[in-house]
Design a protein around this motif. Structure first.
Motif, PDB file in Angstrom:
ATOM      1  N   LEU A   1     125.706   7.195  -7.943  1.00 20.92           N
ATOM      2  CA  LEU A   1     125.340   8.318  -7.645  1.00 20.92           C
ATOM      3  C   LEU A   1     124.913   8.798  -6.430  1.00 20.92           C
ATOM      4  CD1 LEU A   1     124.993  11.068  -8.971  1.00 20.92           C
ATOM      5  CD2 LEU A   1     122.642  10.505  -9.726  1.00 20.92           C
ATOM      6  N   ALA A   2     124.207   7.727  -5.523  1.00 13.77           N
ATOM      7  CA  ALA A   2     123.736   7.940  -4.332  1.00 13.77           C
ATOM      8  C   ALA A   2     125.033   7.969  -3.141  1.00 13.77           C
ATOM      9  CB  ALA A   2     122.728   6.720  -3.827  1.00 13.77           C
ATOM     10  N   ARG A   3     125.876   7.140  -3.560  1.00 12.79           N
ATOM     11  CA  ARG A   3     126.916   7.161  -2.697  1.00 12.79           C
ATOM     12  C   ARG A   3     127.832   8.175  -2.817  1.00 12.79           C
ATOM     13  NH1 ARG A   3     132.195   5.857  -2.796  1.00 12.79           N
ATOM     14  NH2 ARG A   3     132.050   5.694  -4.979  1.00 12.79           N
ATOM     15  N   GLN A   4     127.918   8.897  -4.129  1.00 15.25           N
ATOM     16  CA  GLN A   4     128.738  10.042  -4.229  1.00 15.25           C
ATOM     17  C   GLN A   4     127.900  11.158  -3.639  1.00 15.25           C
ATOM     18  OE1 GLN A   4     131.641  10.623  -5.636  1.00 15.25           O
ATOM     19  NE2 GLN A   4     132.298   8.844  -6.303  1.00 15.25           N
ATOM     20  N   ASN A   5     126.711  11.053  -3.546  1.00 16.95           N
ATOM     21  CA  ASN A   5     125.616  12.342  -2.890  1.00 16.95           C
ATOM     22  C   ASN A   5     125.859  12.158  -1.520  1.00 16.95           C
ATOM     23  OD1 ASN A   5     124.613  13.436  -5.191  1.00 16.95           O
ATOM     24  ND2 ASN A   5     122.939  11.953  -5.371  1.00 16.95           N
ATOM     25  N   LEU A   6     126.085  10.938  -0.919  1.00 16.66           N
ATOM     26  CA  LEU A   6     126.412  10.677   0.592  1.00 16.66           C
ATOM     27  C   LEU A   6     127.695  11.433   0.964  1.00 16.66           C
ATOM     28  CD1 LEU A   6     125.439   9.795   3.220  1.00 16.66           C
ATOM     29  CD2 LEU A   6     126.661   7.648   2.723  1.00 16.66           C
ATOM     30  N   ALA A   7     128.681  11.165   0.095  1.00 15.19           N
ATOM     31  CA  ALA A   7     130.238  11.657   0.240  1.00 15.19           C
ATOM     32  C   ALA A   7     129.990  13.282   0.110  1.00 15.19           C
ATOM     33  CB  ALA A   7     131.031  11.057  -0.621  1.00 15.19           C
ATOM     34  N   LEU A   8     129.061  13.720  -0.732  1.00  8.79           N
ATOM     35  CA  LEU A   8     128.858  15.255  -1.004  1.00  8.79           C
ATOM     36  C   LEU A   8     128.396  15.756   0.107  1.00  8.79           C
ATOM     37  CD1 LEU A   8     129.102  17.812  -3.011  1.00  8.79           C
ATOM     38  CD2 LEU A   8     126.894  17.080  -3.573  1.00  8.79           C
ATOM     39  N   GLY A   9     127.320  15.162   0.558  1.00  5.27           N
ATOM     40  CA  GLY A   9     126.731  15.715   1.900  1.00  5.27           C
ATOM     41  C   GLY A   9     127.811  15.873   2.970  1.00  5.27           C
TER      42      GLY A   9
ATOM     43  N   SER B   1     132.183  14.368  -9.857  1.00  7.01           N
ATOM     44  CA  SER B   1     131.845  12.714 -10.095  1.00  7.01           C
ATOM     45  C   SER B   1     130.369  12.639 -10.329  1.00  7.01           C
ATOM     46  CB  SER B   1     132.076  12.169  -8.781  1.00  7.01           C
ATOM     47  OG  SER B   1     133.646  11.781  -8.768  1.00  7.01           O
ATOM     48  N   ILE B   2     129.364  13.417  -9.749  1.00  4.37           N
ATOM     49  CA  ILE B   2     128.163  13.494  -9.780  1.00  4.37           C
ATOM     50  C   ILE B   2     127.591  13.869 -11.269  1.00  4.37           C
ATOM     51  CG2 ILE B   2     125.922  14.534  -8.955  1.00  4.37           C
ATOM     52  CD1 ILE B   2     127.318  14.928  -6.311  1.00  4.37           C
ATOM     53  N   ARG B   3     128.286  14.784 -11.671  1.00  4.22           N
ATOM     54  CA  ARG B   3     127.961  15.213 -13.243  1.00  4.22           C
ATOM     55  C   ARG B   3     128.426  14.090 -14.052  1.00  4.22           C
ATOM     56  NH1 ARG B   3     130.022  20.165 -11.084  1.00  4.22           N
ATOM     57  NH2 ARG B   3     131.986  19.696 -12.053  1.00  4.22           N
ATOM     58  N   PHE B   4     129.389  13.488 -13.678  1.00  2.00           N
ATOM     59  CA  PHE B   4     129.976  12.602 -14.866  1.00  2.00           C
ATOM     60  C   PHE B   4     129.004  11.111 -14.539  1.00  2.00           C
ATOM     61  CE2 PHE B   4     132.158   8.576 -15.344  1.00  2.00           C
ATOM     62  CZ  PHE B   4     132.831   8.631 -16.614  1.00  2.00           C
ATOM     63  N   LEU B   5     128.765  11.092 -13.389  1.00  2.00           N
ATOM     64  CA  LEU B   5     127.737   9.803 -13.182  1.00  2.00           C
ATOM     65  C   LEU B   5     126.308  10.163 -13.886  1.00  2.00           C
ATOM     66  CD1 LEU B   5     128.704   8.759  -9.663  1.00  2.00           C
ATOM     67  CD2 LEU B   5     129.312   7.511 -11.777  1.00  2.00           C
ATOM     68  N   TYR B   6     125.781  11.460 -13.935  1.00  5.04           N
ATOM     69  CA  TYR B   6     124.554  11.729 -14.048  1.00  5.04           C
ATOM     70  C   TYR B   6     124.656  11.504 -15.661  1.00  5.04           C
ATOM     71  CZ  TYR B   6     120.154  14.145 -14.934  1.00  5.04           C
ATOM     72  OH  TYR B   6     119.002  14.714 -15.326  1.00  5.04           O
ATOM     73  N   GLU B   7     125.502  12.111 -16.262  1.00  6.71           N
ATOM     74  CA  GLU B   7     125.726  12.167 -17.814  1.00  6.71           C
ATOM     75  C   GLU B   7     125.892  10.771 -18.488  1.00  6.71           C
ATOM     76  OE1 GLU B   7     128.529  15.343 -18.401  1.00  6.71           O
ATOM     77  OE2 GLU B   7     127.052  16.682 -17.772  1.00  6.71           O
ATOM     78  N   GLU B   8     126.797  10.133 -17.733  1.00  8.80           N
ATOM     79  CA  GLU B   8     127.008   8.721 -18.130  1.00  8.80           C
ATOM     80  C   GLU B   8     126.137   7.879 -18.387  1.00  8.80           C
ATOM     81  OE1 GLU B   8     129.944   6.079 -19.594  1.00  8.80           O
ATOM     82  OE2 GLU B   8     130.077   8.065 -19.236  1.00  8.80           O
TER      83      GLU B   8
END
Length: 668
Positions: free
Chosen positions: A458-466, A443-450
């Motif tokens: 992306l921040a929310r996804q990073n939080l989930a990643l953490g 998801s992070i890669r997709f959001l970064y490239e999108e």
């Protein structure tokens, strides 16, 4: 012989002399003699009168006294007739003596037989004696109690009444003693009790020749077979449990997913416990209204990888996704199970999933809730059990097992199955965390490239990643702890020891401080296991480990199980004298614990042989050298008589191989 020889006083025998003077036995019976003269009495007898002859021999005689009236005179006379009965008396005495001796022998044999019976019945182990025909001739009380038969029900019956492996026992009995002690010290066979319960009994087998029971006791010997057995069913089950747990752990460590691990796990559990079929059930595809986690759901997910928010009760039912069978006889049962879906609470899988706990059915054919009872009866299956697999507080799968014997609930099996279920649950949680991590990264890669404008997402996804990483680290830490702690003693294992020793070596090399290593070995531990059993040995290892851990409390210290009955203690910033003090403290604590060891050759309590090596890590020295020096010190402690401490300093590398022992100094 003359009449004088029968008299007590030879010189008093003669005409005109008084008869009682030569035969004193007549004194006191003058009234009887007068009665014979006056014909009031017919006759009189005196039996077994004893005389001592001049040569010292004994003369036994009978006296017969009767009256006689001659023709030449009117007076009535008394005639005394003496009969020599010495030979008959001697024969009679010999017969009485022989009879008494035989009576004593009979009493002795009866007492011996009673003593032997009491001794045999006092044995805690099973004793069976059979003849060449295989029929049982002797049993003790322990055998009757173990197999549930009375003595009359066993005597004269074939040994096959108890075990089908009679021929194996007989062959083991006829082996030469040397071969028997080396290769066949005990023969483990499956026995069956009167009520049909299967037991595993370890028999010591021997034979002997006897004439008792032979038709030709004086000329022919017959061979009898003696079997002394111990019920090891519980120990064998415990061993099977440990093997199953080890197999599951090994399979999981090698597998990337439970898709590939499941068939091997089912096979390992079935083969360890002798079950005929194993199955894995997971929730089927959910309804349209079922809530799933946020993320993309693939059309074909692997088993176990269910959405985390999907409770098993929310699915349409349980479907079987894996099966393993031991024989073709149960293939029809296995094949038909593929077509069945169980609702929550239905059948064995549904009951396990609904209760969240293991379930055992002794008779699946007669159980009304068991849906597949007809198929089970056709396949000859009798008993079954199932257990849930939990992950994050949810039941994500159910494993079921069936066998063709009717078995009561096995607490040991259920306990180890609980451990296996926990292992599988931990594995699933780790796979969940890995899946979440992969999805978050995608998801992070997709959001970064999108588009950059999606930074908030992306921040929310990073939080989930953490969060996912934290959970993954927690799961990995838990697994690392399991991999670093000895499962029996609960102190660090060899892997943890190697890692800690390397860390301390590097640290002490930088600090130029002393590092000491203690290697210790429980003296005659094999004899301890033989005497008290493996369960007793396990308890001994736990107590010794606790004592070692209590003496390694300083920063950098570590007590670990090195292998078998060997332990190691790392002492950071400790010179040789300090290591000696710690070793003495360990010995004092062990002595205070007073762990009995009746089979030891150095003490009646458990003792340790301790080897100490000390070094200041530097160039030219190595960890292997330190371990080798400690190993040689331990070897010297054993060689000098055990139950002692030997300390060696590591000044230089020792060129010889580590851990070399001579044949006469066994490491035990």
């Amino acid at each position: 012989m003359k009449v004088q020889d029968f008299a007590d006083i030879h010189e008093e025998v003669g005409e005109g002399k008084d008869l009682p003077d030569s035969f004193p036995e007549l004194i006191g019976i003058e009234g009887l003699l007068e009665g014979i003269i006056e014909e009031r009495e017919q006759e009189f007898q005196l039996k077994s009168i004893t005389r001592v002859l001049q040569d010292g021999a004994y003369l036994y005689q009978d006296l017969y006294i009767f009256g006689y009236k001659g023709q030449a005179t009117a007076d009535r006379l008394i005639i005394l007739l003496c009969e020599d009965v010495t030979n008959s008396i001697a024969a009679q005495e010999s017969m009485v003596q022989a009879a008494n001796e035989n009576s004593i022998k009979v009493d002795y044999l009866a007492a011996n037989s009673d003593y032997i019976d009491k001794f045999i019945n006092s044995l805690g182990d099973v004793l069976l004696v059979t003849g060449t025909s295989g029929n049982i001739k002797k049993v003790n009380q322990a055998a009757q109690q173990l197999f549930g038969y009375t003595e009359s029900e066993l005597i004269g019956k074939s040994l096959s009444l108890i075990t089908a492996e009679e021929e194996l026992l007989r062959k083991a009995s006829q082996l030469p003693p040397a071969l028997k002690s080396e290769y066949w010290p005990q023969v483990k066979v499956v026995c069956e009790t009167k009520i049909g319960l299967k037991l595993i009994v370890a028999f010591s087998c021997s034979s002997f020749e006897t004439s008792i029971g032979s038709q030709y006791a004086d000329s022919e010997l017959i061979q009898d077979f003696v079997y002394i057995g111990k019920d090891i069913t519980k120990q064998q089950r415990l061993k099977n449990c440990q093997e199953a747990q080890y197999a599951v752990t090994h399979i999981l460590s090698e597998s990337n997913s439970l898709d590939s691990a499941t068939p091997r796990i089912l096979q390992a559990i079935c083969q360890s416990f002798g079950w005929d079929i194993g199955e894995l059930w997971t929730p089927g595809e959910g309804d349209k209204e079922t809530r799933f986690c946020v993320g993309i759901k693939s059309e074909k997910q692997p088993i176990w990888c269910l959405p985390l928010c999907c409770l098993i009760e929310e699915t349409t039912g349980l479907r079987r996704v894996a099966v393993w069978q031991a024989a073709d006889e149960v293939s029809k049962f296995a094949e038909n199970g593929q077509e069945i879906t169980f609702a929550p609470g239905a059948g064995l899988p549904g009951a396990v999933s609904k209760s969240g706990a293991a379930q055992w059915i002794t008779d699946i054919v007669g159980d009304r809730n068991f849906v597949r009872s007809r198929l089970a009866e056709e396949a000859g299956l009798r008993s079954g059990f199932g257990f849930p697999i939990h992950a994050r507080g949810q039941v994500v799968g159910v494993m079921t097992f069936f066998c063709r014997e009717e078995l009561p609930p096995d607490e040991d099996l259920l306990q180890i199955i609980g451990v296996v279920g926990s292992q599988l649950g931990e594995f699933v949680k780790r796979k969940y965390a890995e899946q979440e991590l992969q999805q978050a990264e995608a998801s992070i890669r997709f959001l970064y490239e999108e588009e950059k404008r999606q930074s908030e997402e992306l921040a929310r996804q990073n939080l989930a990643l953490g969060q996912a990483k934290l959970e993954l680290e927690a799961a990995n830490m838990a697994l690392q702890r399991l991999a670093s702690v000895d499962g029996l003693t609960q102190i660090p294992n060899r892997r943890c020891f190697d890692k800690q020793l390397e860390i301390e070596w590097q640290w002490m090399e930088r600090e130029k401080e002393s590092l000491s290593l203690i290697l210790c070995d429980i003296d005659f531990f094999k004899l301890y296991n033989d005497r008290y059993g493996h369960q007793g040995g396990d308890e001994c290892l736990k107590q010794v480990a606790e004592i070692l851990a209590s003496n390694a409390q300083q920063p950098g210290d570590l007590a670990a199980r090195y292998g078998g009955e060997e332990f190691a203690v790392i002492l950071s910033r400790t010179d040789a004298k300090g290591a000696m003090r710690v070793a003495e403290s360990i010995r004092r604590d062990l002595k205070a614990a007073a762990i009995l060891h009746a089979a030891s050759r150095v003490s009646k309590f458990i003792t340790l042989s301790i080897g100490i090596a000390n070094a200041v890590p530097a160039a030219g020295l190595s960890i292997e050298g330190l371990i080798g020096q400690a190993d040689r010190a331990l070897y010297r402690a054993k060689l000098e008589g055990r139950d002692r401490i030997v300390c060696l300093d590591l000044k230089r590398e020792f060129p010889g191989p580590k851990g070399v022992f001579s044949d006469d100094c066994e490491r035990s």
